[in-house]
Design a protein around this motif. Sequence first.
Motif, mmCIF file in Angstrom:
data_model
loop_
_atom_site.group_PDB
_atom_site.id
_atom_site.type_symbol
_atom_site.label_atom_id
_atom_site.label_comp_id
_atom_site.label_asym_id
_atom_site.label_seq_id
_atom_site.Cartn_x
_atom_site.Cartn_y
_atom_site.Cartn_z
ATOM 1 N N GLN A 1 0.710 -1.090 0.078
ATOM 2 C CA GLN A 1 -0.151 -0.146 -0.018
ATOM 3 C C GLN A 1 0.941 1.436 -0.031
ATOM 4 O O GLN A 1 0.484 2.085 -0.612
ATOM 5 N N ASN A 2 2.052 1.222 0.886
ATOM 6 C CA ASN A 2 2.889 2.140 0.895
ATOM 7 C C ASN A 2 3.382 2.769 -0.594
ATOM 8 O O ASN A 2 3.598 3.881 -0.768
ATOM 9 N N ALA A 3 3.761 1.686 -1.235
ATOM 10 C CA ALA A 3 4.403 1.495 -2.544
ATOM 11 C C ALA A 3 3.380 2.244 -3.687
ATOM 12 O O ALA A 3 3.757 3.032 -4.422
ATOM 13 N N ALA A 4 2.183 1.609 -3.644
ATOM 14 C CA ALA A 4 1.062 2.021 -4.330
ATOM 15 C C ALA A 4 0.835 3.613 -4.260
ATOM 16 O O ALA A 4 0.544 4.433 -5.102
ATOM 17 N N ASP A 5 0.625 4.058 -2.905
ATOM 18 C CA ASP A 5 0.239 5.455 -2.429
ATOM 19 C C ASP A 5 1.427 6.446 -3.091
ATOM 20 O O ASP A 5 0.863 7.280 -3.768
ATOM 21 N N ALA A 6 2.576 5.874 -2.948
ATOM 22 C CA ALA A 6 3.827 6.920 -3.446
ATOM 23 C C ALA A 6 3.759 6.992 -5.104
ATOM 24 O O ALA A 6 4.069 8.066 -5.471
ATOM 25 N N ALA A 7 3.400 5.934 -5.428
ATOM 26 C CA ALA A 7 3.613 5.956 -6.855
ATOM 27 C C ALA A 7 2.401 6.760 -7.439
ATOM 28 O O ALA A 7 2.437 7.564 -8.630
ATOM 29 N N ALA A 8 1.019 6.689 -6.883
ATOM 30 C CA ALA A 8 0.154 7.393 -7.375
ATOM 31 C C ALA A 8 0.131 8.794 -7.117
ATOM 32 O O ALA A 8 -0.082 9.561 -8.148
ATOM 33 N N LEU A 9 0.789 9.311 -5.902
ATOM 34 C CA LEU A 9 1.073 10.547 -5.674
ATOM 35 C C LEU A 9 2.056 11.165 -6.793
ATOM 36 O O LEU A 9 2.031 12.401 -7.211
ATOM 37 N N ALA A 10 2.912 10.670 -6.981
ATOM 38 C CA ALA A 10 4.125 11.137 -8.063
ATOM 39 C C ALA A 10 3.471 11.253 -9.358
ATOM 40 O O ALA A 10 3.962 12.155 -10.068
ATOM 41 N N GLY A 11 2.546 10.156 -9.815
ATOM 42 C CA GLY A 11 1.997 10.272 -11.146
ATOM 43 C C GLY A 11 1.107 11.527 -11.193
ATOM 44 O O GLY A 11 1.168 12.384 -11.999
ATOM 45 N N ALA A 12 0.292 11.725 -10.056
ATOM 46 C CA ALA A 12 -0.805 12.922 -10.015
ATOM 47 C C ALA A 12 0.265 14.106 -10.247
ATOM 48 O O ALA A 12 -0.470 15.386 -10.820
ATOM 49 N N GLY A 13 1.223 14.164 -9.435
ATOM 50 C CA GLY A 13 2.120 15.418 -9.401
ATOM 51 C C GLY A 13 2.603 15.884 -10.888
ATOM 52 O O GLY A 13 2.972 17.152 -11.148
ATOM 53 N N CYS A 14 2.268 14.954 -11.982
ATOM 54 C CA CYS A 14 2.910 15.389 -13.152
ATOM 55 C C CYS A 14 1.261 15.336 -14.111
ATOM 56 O O CYS A 14 1.562 15.602 -15.520
ATOM 57 N N LEU A 15 0.236 15.479 -13.592
ATOM 58 C CA LEU A 15 -0.922 15.781 -14.583
ATOM 59 C C LEU A 15 -1.020 17.195 -15.054
ATOM 60 O O LEU A 15 -1.819 17.339 -15.975
ATOM 61 N N LYS A 16 -0.437 18.094 -14.447
ATOM 62 C CA LYS A 16 -0.311 19.620 -14.716
ATOM 63 C C LYS A 16 1.059 19.962 -15.226
ATOM 64 O O LYS A 16 1.965 19.250 -15.004
ATOM 65 N N PRO A 17 1.233 21.139 -16.060
ATOM 66 C CA PRO A 17 2.851 21.463 -16.253
ATOM 67 C C PRO A 17 3.494 21.523 -15.141
ATOM 68 O O PRO A 17 3.220 22.024 -13.940
ATOM 69 N N ARG A 18 4.793 20.844 -15.205
ATOM 70 C CA ARG A 18 5.676 20.865 -14.110
ATOM 71 C C ARG A 18 7.162 20.673 -14.810
ATOM 72 O O ARG A 18 7.206 19.716 -15.501
ATOM 73 N N ALA A 19 7.904 21.469 -14.283
ATOM 74 C CA ALA A 19 9.436 21.582 -14.925
ATOM 75 C C ALA A 19 9.990 20.231 -14.527
ATOM 76 O O ALA A 19 10.391 19.608 -15.294
ATOM 77 N N GLU A 20 9.851 19.742 -13.148
ATOM 78 C CA GLU A 20 10.521 18.360 -12.977
ATOM 79 C C GLU A 20 9.614 17.107 -13.884
ATOM 80 O O GLU A 20 10.461 16.205 -14.045
ATOM 81 N N CYS A 21 8.750 17.436 -14.362
ATOM 82 C CA CYS A 21 8.005 16.409 -15.227
ATOM 83 C C CYS A 21 8.445 16.514 -16.936
ATOM 84 O O CYS A 21 7.776 15.689 -17.631
ATOM 85 N N SER A 22 8.924 17.732 -17.134
ATOM 86 C CA SER A 22 9.340 17.955 -18.550
ATOM 87 C C SER A 22 8.243 18.064 -19.245
ATOM 88 O O SER A 22 8.282 17.456 -20.512
#
Length: 372
Positions: free
Chosen positions: A45-66
């Motif tokens: 669950q910790n692994a799935a939570d962290a991955a989902a949050l990382a992905g959601a952080g790139c749903l909008k324009p973000r320099a770190e997501c290129s």
Amino acid sequence: MGRGSKGKQKGAVAVTVALSMIFLLGFGAMAIDIGNLLVARNQLQNAADAAALAGAGCLKPRAECSNTTAAQPDFTTAAATASTFSTSSSTNTVQGSVVQASTVATGYWNATGTPYGIEALPFTPGANDLPAVQVTINKDGSNANGAVPVFLGAVLGANILKASAVATAVLSSPGNVGPGGLFPLAMSQCLFNTYWDSVADAPKTSPTSGTVSGFNYPQVAGQPYIFQIGSSYQYGTCQSGQWTTFDVNNNSASYARTLLTSGNSTTFSVGGSPGTWIQTGEENTLFNNTATCSAAGNGQCAWVTVPVVADPGTSGFQPVVAFACLHILNASNGSLPYVLVQMTNDMSHCETPNSGGVGPSYGAYTPPRLVQ
């Protein structure tokens, strides 16, 4: 009693002890293996939570997501980021082993829970439908992750144990902003609409570099327009903003100056009553202080979230229409004082702390959050 009877009793005790040992071993096996299963489930669950949050952080324009020029929401980059994060050797391990396989889905999640679950693409979102990333990780023997190991469960005939976890993270524009999340400059909704492309959900950009008709400051081709926000006493409504003291009825410049660094002390919500207090006067000293913390100064207020109101020219409490993200380039307290800004929606700078809920999309974002 004869010797034969004693022998029979001893034999019966031996059988009973043997059966009891098997019974006790079975309970021991259950305790050990169920405990291990629960640990594996928690780590998954910790692994799935962290991955989902990382992905959601790139749903909008973000320099770190290129993806600063990507269409919104950027489901492609978000899914790739979640997938990479979930199987990275430096981010996620389950029972000492790197996660080898995960399933990533993207779509929309209804904030009201009606319906509950992720709406798969293609989908036309409504006002309460938020872009979402869902990550599923299984450790059930069906993929390269293998199954949860069995230690003593074989005594009871168990050869493998299965565990899985699902996490869904969403992103939204803030409907509320908590303490410290706002800069004390309220801009007019008309001014915002002038420089924001509501169709593209992004700042309007200059077509050419240098002098552009209608602007007092040189522009850069392809970059958000650079424009001035001035007091309603000197500028028209569609070019105006005004200093705000948030929940306190206070028109002094000295008090407002403290808010340049501390921000709001209470939570503000879109449409909430009584709203944010609009000061009277120009408060020239505040323009000087803003220059000091702007991008041209020490950068402490180079990127801010501000409340948007209908008409900052009217003093008193006004309801907040939305929360906008500004890049403050500089400020001047000359004869026509102004704050020099650009509209922006780069999540690297527009992720508003202590924010939540769902509000109009004006460039500011809440931090990604889990809904499942």
